[in-house]
Design a protein around this motif. Structure first.
Motif, PDB file in Angstrom:
ATOM      1  N   PHE A   1       0.788  -1.227   0.000  1.00  0.00           N
ATOM      2  CA  PHE A   1       0.000   0.000   0.000  1.00  0.00           C
ATOM      3  C   PHE A   1       0.821   1.279   0.000  1.00  0.00           C
ATOM      4  O   PHE A   1       0.281   2.364  -0.189  1.00  0.00           O
ATOM      5  N   ILE A   2       2.136   1.176   0.175  1.00  0.00           N
ATOM      6  CA  ILE A   2       3.033   2.335   0.123  1.00  0.00           C
ATOM      7  C   ILE A   2       4.263   1.951  -0.691  1.00  0.00           C
ATOM      8  O   ILE A   2       4.786   0.848  -0.547  1.00  0.00           O
ATOM      9  N   THR A   3       4.736   2.911  -1.516  1.00  0.00           N
ATOM     10  CA  THR A   3       5.983   2.730  -2.251  1.00  0.00           C
ATOM     11  C   THR A   3       6.860   3.957  -2.041  1.00  0.00           C
ATOM     12  O   THR A   3       6.399   5.094  -2.217  1.00  0.00           O
ATOM     13  N   ILE A   4       8.099   3.734  -1.677  1.00  0.00           N
ATOM     14  CA  ILE A   4       9.057   4.823  -1.517  1.00  0.00           C
ATOM     15  C   ILE A   4       9.464   5.312  -2.903  1.00  0.00           C
ATOM     16  O   ILE A   4       9.819   4.509  -3.776  1.00  0.00           O
ATOM     17  N   VAL A   5       9.405   6.631  -3.109  1.00  0.00           N
ATOM     18  CA  VAL A   5       9.746   7.215  -4.408  1.00  0.00           C
ATOM     19  C   VAL A   5      11.001   8.094  -4.353  1.00  0.00           C
ATOM     20  O   VAL A   5      11.566   8.406  -5.401  1.00  0.00           O
ATOM     21  N   GLU A   6      11.429   8.497  -3.173  1.00  0.00           N
ATOM     22  CA  GLU A   6      12.677   9.241  -3.003  1.00  0.00           C
ATOM     23  C   GLU A   6      13.386   8.740  -1.759  1.00  0.00           C
ATOM     24  O   GLU A   6      12.750   8.486  -0.741  1.00  0.00           O
ATOM     25  N   GLY A   7      14.693   8.596  -1.871  1.00  0.00           N
ATOM     26  CA  GLY A   7      15.500   8.147  -0.743  1.00  0.00           C
ATOM     27  C   GLY A   7      15.858   6.669  -0.815  1.00  0.00           C
ATOM     28  O   GLY A   7      16.476   6.145   0.109  1.00  0.00           O
ATOM     29  N   ASN A   8      15.525   6.019  -1.918  1.00  0.00           N
ATOM     30  CA  ASN A   8      15.789   4.586  -2.055  1.00  0.00           C
ATOM     31  C   ASN A   8      17.265   4.245  -1.859  1.00  0.00           C
ATOM     32  O   ASN A   8      17.592   3.128  -1.443  1.00  0.00           O
ATOM     33  N   GLU A   9      18.151   5.202  -2.162  1.00  0.00           N
ATOM     34  CA  GLU A   9      19.585   4.964  -2.013  1.00  0.00           C
ATOM     35  C   GLU A   9      19.973   4.729  -0.553  1.00  0.00           C
ATOM     36  O   GLU A   9      21.067   4.238  -0.271  1.00  0.00           O
ATOM     37  N   HIS A  10      19.075   5.034   0.397  1.00  0.00           N
ATOM     38  CA  HIS A  10      19.355   4.840   1.826  1.00  0.00           C
ATOM     39  C   HIS A  10      18.723   3.569   2.394  1.00  0.00           C
ATOM     40  O   HIS A  10      18.902   3.272   3.578  1.00  0.00           O
ATOM     41  N   LEU A  11      17.978   2.834   1.576  1.00  0.00           N
ATOM     42  CA  LEU A  11      17.278   1.643   2.087  1.00  0.00           C
ATOM     43  C   LEU A  11      18.240   0.603   2.655  1.00  0.00           C
ATOM     44  O   LEU A  11      18.035   0.093   3.755  1.00  0.00           O
ATOM     45  N   ARG A  12      19.291   0.260   1.901  1.00  0.00           N
ATOM     46  CA  ARG A  12      20.229  -0.764   2.377  1.00  0.00           C
ATOM     47  C   ARG A  12      20.915  -0.303   3.662  1.00  0.00           C
ATOM     48  O   ARG A  12      21.071  -1.084   4.604  1.00  0.00           O
ATOM     49  N   ALA A  13      21.321   0.961   3.720  1.00  0.00           N
ATOM     50  CA  ALA A  13      21.978   1.470   4.930  1.00  0.00           C
ATOM     51  C   ALA A  13      21.046   1.380   6.141  1.00  0.00           C
ATOM     52  O   ALA A  13      21.473   1.003   7.236  1.00  0.00           O
ATOM     53  N   LEU A  14      19.763   1.699   5.945  1.00  0.00           N
ATOM     54  CA  LEU A  14      18.796   1.567   7.038  1.00  0.00           C
ATOM     55  C   LEU A  14      18.663   0.109   7.455  1.00  0.00           C
ATOM     56  O   LEU A  14      18.691  -0.201   8.650  1.00  0.00           O
ATOM     57  N   GLY A  15      18.518  -0.785   6.496  1.00  0.00           N
ATOM     58  CA  GLY A  15      18.385  -2.203   6.817  1.00  0.00           C
ATOM     59  C   GLY A  15      19.572  -2.735   7.595  1.00  0.00           C
ATOM     60  O   GLY A  15      19.416  -3.458   8.585  1.00  0.00           O
ATOM     61  N   GLU A  16      20.784  -2.369   7.158  1.00  0.00           N
ATOM     62  CA  GLU A  16      21.984  -2.835   7.852  1.00  0.00           C
ATOM     63  C   GLU A  16      22.129  -2.194   9.231  1.00  0.00           C
ATOM     64  O   GLU A  16      22.593  -2.839  10.169  1.00  0.00           O
ATOM     65  N   LEU A  17      21.687  -0.944   9.372  1.00  0.00           N
ATOM     66  CA  LEU A  17      21.697  -0.294  10.684  1.00  0.00           C
ATOM     67  C   LEU A  17      20.814  -1.064  11.668  1.00  0.00           C
ATOM     68  O   LEU A  17      21.227  -1.362  12.799  1.00  0.00           O
ATOM     69  N   VAL A  18      19.612  -1.399  11.244  1.00  0.00           N
ATOM     70  CA  VAL A  18      18.698  -2.140  12.124  1.00  0.00           C
ATOM     71  C   VAL A  18      19.236  -3.543  12.395  1.00  0.00           C
ATOM     72  O   VAL A  18      19.167  -4.035  13.520  1.00  0.00           O
ATOM     73  N   LEU A  19      19.800  -4.184  11.373  1.00  0.00           N
ATOM     74  CA  LEU A  19      20.343  -5.537  11.546  1.00  0.00           C
ATOM     75  C   LEU A  19      21.467  -5.554  12.582  1.00  0.00           C
ATOM     76  O   LEU A  19      21.487  -6.409  13.467  1.00  0.00           O
ATOM     77  N   TRP A  20      22.392  -4.607  12.489  1.00  0.00           N
ATOM     78  CA  TRP A  20      23.585  -4.646  13.324  1.00  0.00           C
ATOM     79  C   TRP A  20      23.492  -3.819  14.599  1.00  0.00           C
ATOM     80  O   TRP A  20      24.172  -4.122  15.583  1.00  0.00           O
ATOM     81  N   LYS A  21      22.639  -2.798  14.621  1.00  0.00           N
ATOM     82  CA  LYS A  21      22.569  -1.924  15.797  1.00  0.00           C
ATOM     83  C   LYS A  21      21.251  -2.019  16.559  1.00  0.00           C
ATOM     84  O   LYS A  21      21.134  -1.487  17.640  1.00  0.00           O
ATOM     85  N   GLY A  22      20.228  -2.650  15.973  1.00  0.00           N
ATOM     86  CA  GLY A  22      18.967  -2.832  16.683  1.00  0.00           C
ATOM     87  C   GLY A  22      17.869  -1.888  16.231  1.00  0.00           C
ATOM     88  O   GLY A  22      18.007  -1.143  15.265  1.00  0.00           O
TER      89      GLY A  22
END
Length: 140
Positions: A106-127
């Motif tokens: 129901f939602i699609t990100i249209v700007e900022g996609n270049e930060h998706l992997r960094a966010l995912g890895e931040l949550v994976l490694w830092k909580g």
């Protein structure tokens, strides 16, 4: 078309509601601004989620998928597993300990996609990281 500003951890994303999920969108719009915590998924791959337990939002399946793309946000209305939001940053095969699931895109990100992997890895490694969904204004 209403746009959403999503602030997740130190990152901001601009997103749009999907027109083929009107009921899910209507329910979620009533919750805005929506503040929760993102944690890393356990079963589904490169995704983050917001567990909502047995919260009943009164939704059924609209345009459900099990294989969303990076930048797509899904809402699983509950049933076989708990109600949840799924925030995809890479390859995802949506599942739980009960097996494969499908949820409403129901939602699609249209700007900022270049930060998706960094966010995912931040949550994976830092909580867990805070996330806020709000309607974007003219400046953002």
């Amino acid at each position: 078309m209403d746009m959403l500003l999503i602030t997740a951890g130190p990152y901001q994303f601009l997103a749009k509601f999907e027109s083929n999920a009107p009921k899910t969108t209507a329910v979620f719009r009533r919750l805005l601004p929506y503040r929760k915590q993102l944690i890393h998924v356990r079963w589904s791959g490169e995704g983050l989620w917001v567990p909502l337990g047995d919260e009943d939002l009164g939704l059924a399946f609209e345009n459900h998928t099990s294989h969303p793309s990076a930048g797509q946000i899904l809402l699983y209305p509950g049933g076989y597993s708990e109600t949840e939001l799924l925030f995809c940053y890479g390859g995802v095969s949506f599942a739980s300990k009960m097996g494969q699931l499908a949820a409403n895109h129901f939602i699609t990100i249209v700007e900022g996609n270049e930060h998706l992997r960094a966010l995912g890895e931040l949550v994976l490694w830092k909580g867990a990281q805070g996330v806020v969904f709000e309607l974007a204004d003219d400046d953002r």
